[in-house]
Design an enzyme around this catalytic site. Structure first.
Site, PDB file in Angstrom:
ATOM      1  N   HIS A  44       0.854  -1.192   0.000  1.00  0.00           N
ATOM      2  CA  HIS A  44       0.000   0.000   0.000  1.00  0.00           C
ATOM      3  C   HIS A  44       0.888   1.240   0.000  1.00  0.00           C
ATOM      4  CE1 HIS A  44      -3.580   2.297   0.382  1.00  0.00           C
ATOM      5  NE2 HIS A  44      -3.293   2.763   1.577  1.00  0.00           N
ATOM      6  N   HIS A  56      -3.738   8.940   1.008  1.00  0.00           N
ATOM      7  CA  HIS A  56      -3.629   7.667   0.287  1.00  0.00           C
ATOM      8  C   HIS A  56      -4.968   7.267  -0.309  1.00  0.00           C
ATOM      9  CE1 HIS A  56      -5.066   5.117   3.905  1.00  0.00           C
ATOM     10  NE2 HIS A  56      -5.108   6.361   4.288  1.00  0.00           N
ATOM     11  N   CYS A 145      -3.817   2.510  -5.538  1.00  0.00           N
ATOM     12  CA  CYS A 145      -3.044   3.426  -4.698  1.00  0.00           C
ATOM     13  C   CYS A 145      -1.677   3.750  -5.292  1.00  0.00           C
ATOM     14  CB  CYS A 145      -2.892   2.843  -3.294  1.00  0.00           C
ATOM     15  SG  CYS A 145      -2.049   1.230  -3.230  1.00  0.00           S
TER      16      CYS A 145
END
Length: 215
Positions: A44, A56, A145
């Site tokens: 991530h 994010h 992401c």
């Protein structure tokens, strides 16, 4: 007695939050840094904005189910994340470093060694990250992401994870074993159904031949 238990609960919760925040040395992060953490089955990514804030893009099912902002603002659990991936529901949001990291170790600016493009100025990176805050349509392959942070820091929305995933799938699908299996499955199905004709046999052989040639 109830009041005493209630005070203990809030004290314990506050102490836990302080411990989580203290796990990460915020002095290591600069505005515009690209942060990476392992999360479930993938890595991530986020952009550090300063003052213990990380922007994010993260899948989240909860906004579809409720309008309770307090509930949505809480740390996104793995269940919320996975259901968000399935429903393609996500948002670019700001969380604390601890909530973003979800207990994992943080890697800083690793992509600087991977990407051919030099990073933009830190303030410009953070400005781009803040400008894109809000709900987005999520795509595991086309907008995740990593696409988000790569655009913010390097000016190009690409995902190395997606490329590696597609390469792996291609190796599996376009292999000689897949060609054998597709032929066997096709012929087996036709024999089972009793419909072996040139019209049904030709597509089976054509698909198998195409996979074979691509392998």
């Amino acid at each position: 007695m109830f009041l005493y238990q209630l005070l203990n609960f809030f004290f314990a919760a506050s102490k836990k939050e302080e411990e989580e925040d203290s796990k990460y040395d915020l002095s290591l992060f600069k505005r515009g840094d690209l942060l990476e953490v392992p999360r479930t089955l993938f890595t991530h990514f986020g952009i550090y904005l300063g003052d213990n804030r990380v922007a994010h893009l993260i899948p989240d099912i909860l906004p579809v189910m409720t309008r309770d902002r307090n509930a949505i603002a809480k740390m996104v659990t793995n269940n919320r994340l996975l259901l968000g991936v399935i429903t393609k529901t996500a948002s670019v949001r700001v969380d604390s470093v601890a909530d973003f990291a979800y207990g994992s170790e943080i890697v800083i600016n690793h992509m600087d060694k991977v990407c051919s493009q030099p990073p933009l100025d830190g303030d410009e990176v953070a400005r781009r990250a803040e400008k894109l805050l809000g709900s987005v349509t999520y795509s595991l392959l086309w907008y995740n992401c990593e696409h988000y942070v790569m655009y913010c820091r390097y000016g190009m929305a690409i995902s190395y994870q997606t490329y590696q995933f597609c390469t792996t799938v291609r190796k599996i699908v376009c292999s000689r074993m897949s060609a054998y299996l597709s032929t066997l499955c096709g012929v087996g199905t036709m024999l089972y159904l009793g419909c072996v004709t040139p019209l049904t046999l030709l597509p089976t052989l054509l698909i198998s031949f195409t996979i074979w040639m691509a392998a």
